[in-house]
Design an enzyme around this catalytic site. Structure first.
Site, PDB file in Angstrom:
ATOM      1  N   LEU A 147       0.864  -1.175   0.000  1.00 38.34           N
ATOM      2  CA  LEU A 147       0.000   0.000   0.000  1.00 38.34           C
ATOM      3  C   LEU A 147       0.900   1.224   0.000  1.00 38.34           C
ATOM      4  CD1 LEU A 147      -2.689  -0.828   2.758  1.00 38.34           C
ATOM      5  CD2 LEU A 147      -3.001  -0.949   0.284  1.00 38.34           C
ATOM      6  N   ASP A 148       0.442   2.296  -0.650  1.00 38.54           N
ATOM      7  CA  ASP A 148       1.187   3.544  -0.568  1.00 38.54           C
ATOM      8  C   ASP A 148       1.328   3.975   0.887  1.00 38.54           C
ATOM      9  OD1 ASP A 148       1.335   3.657  -3.295  1.00 38.54           O
ATOM     10  OD2 ASP A 148      -0.137   5.257  -3.545  1.00 38.54           O
ATOM     11  N   ARG A 149       2.386   4.688   1.163  1.00 39.37           N
ATOM     12  CA  ARG A 149       2.623   5.174   2.517  1.00 39.37           C
ATOM     13  C   ARG A 149       1.450   5.997   3.038  1.00 39.37           C
ATOM     14  NH1 ARG A 149       8.080   8.490   4.335  1.00 39.37           N
ATOM     15  NH2 ARG A 149       7.625   8.610   6.571  1.00 39.37           N
TER      16      ARG A 149
END
Length: 336
Positions: A147-149
């Protein structure tokens, strides 16, 4: 254990390496095995060296989906990998995360926004390093996906090699259902249900990664498909624009896919600092939204050991749920 023949550590430019596959990696796809071994090497480069035949398994060419077995010897061409952390670099702090589901095979956690899933690219450590510190007795903890940060929500971690390979195969073969909740500016048309636009990754002058929509005939474009369902609409009011809360399901897993696809339609995600409406974001910060409104809400997979359908949910975190409440009641539910 994996053995490096001819020396360990990051190879110098021009050095060929031979790896012997250990028991813990047996059964893994070649691409997934190399992505784990070659930390710091761009994913696109890993696929390039496999497809070009520069990677050899037992002296023969191999495909990205070749399964490696214990004792296989994998030849790697010269590549530059990330340097090891300097001596004295502090270890990741031990941290547990809210558990959505756990058994002997896999762990599903509720990742908070602002935490990277792994170290690298200027980040010393992420979720997986902290989990390993918190669970020193665990034989294996590996990320199944990413997942993106800036994105919160469900993140899968494998606890067995068989679970890792099985789940990664499901993701790669598009046999999973990943649905996010995204709040976008404007009134999303209920009839706009499919976005099928190729995406291309590029770098800014400072080296930061970005993604853009490109033409269908662009040789660098990667097909990306996003399904959209309107959950709620709020009309413009009190000096703020209209908003739409969307259920967004991705059929492909491209970098920044949801963010770029929604922005390309004129409806950027609220709080997105890369592809969003920057003036609106400043207003939203003052109104209490201090992060991107993108949350991995639902995940459907087949249990890798039991073969049963598994549907996981993660409620909106308090900061997002509170912002939605602040928008007030919405009109009647949109109709398809």
């Amino acid at each position: 254990m994996q053995q490096i023949i001819g020396g360990g550590g990051p190879p110098a430019s021009g050095e060929v390496r031979f790896l012997t596959v250990g028991e813990e990696s047996a059964g893994q796809r070649l691409d997934n095995y190399l992505l784990r071994v070659l930390k710091g090497v761009p994913k696109t480069h890993v696929y390039r060296i496999i497809r070009s035949g520069e990677v050899r398994v037992n002296k023969g060419r191999a495909a990205v989906d070749t399964r490696v077995t214990e004792g296989d010897v994998v030849r790697l061409p010269p590549v530059r990998v990330a340097a090891p952390a300097p001596a004295g670099t502090p270890a990741a702090p031990a941290r547990e995360f809210p558990v959505v589901f756990e058994d002997d095979h896999l762990l599903a956690i509720d990742k908070p926004a602002g935490v990277a899933v792994h170290g690298g690219s200027g980040v010393s450590f992420g979720v997986i390093e902290q989990l390993r510190q918190a669970r020193p007795a665990a034989r294996l903890l590996e990320l199944v996906h990413r997942l993106d940060r800036e994105t919160s929500g469900i993140l899968l971690v494998a606890k067995k090699r068989s679970a890792l390979t099985g789940l990664q195969d499901q993701f790669r073969d598009r046999e999973t259902g990943k649905t996010y909740l995204a709040l976008v500016s404007g009134t999303w048309p209920v009839s706009r249900k499919v976005i099928d636009q190729p995406l291309h990754k590029y770098l800014l002058a400072d080296g930061e990664r970005r993604v853009k929509v490109v033409a269908r005939d662009d040789p660098d474009g990667m097909r990306a498909i996003t399904l959209v369902k309107v959950r709620q609409h709020w009309p413009a009011a009190a000096g703020r624009p209209a908003f739409s809360l969307l259920e967004v399901t991705i059929k492909t897993g491209r970098t920044h896919q949801i963010r770029v696809h929604l922005a390309s339609q004129g409806h950027p995600i609220a709080g997105d600092d890369k592809y969003g409406d920057f003036e609106l974001n400043r207003q939203l910060q003052k109104a209490g939204l201090k992060r991107m409104f993108l949350h991995a809400w639902r995940l459907r997979v087949t249990h890798p050991a039991l073969g049963e359908a598994l549907e996981l949910h993660s409620d909106l975190p308090p900061e997002l749920a509170g912002f939605v409440r602040g928008l007030g009641p919405s009109p009647a539910q949109p109709r398809a």
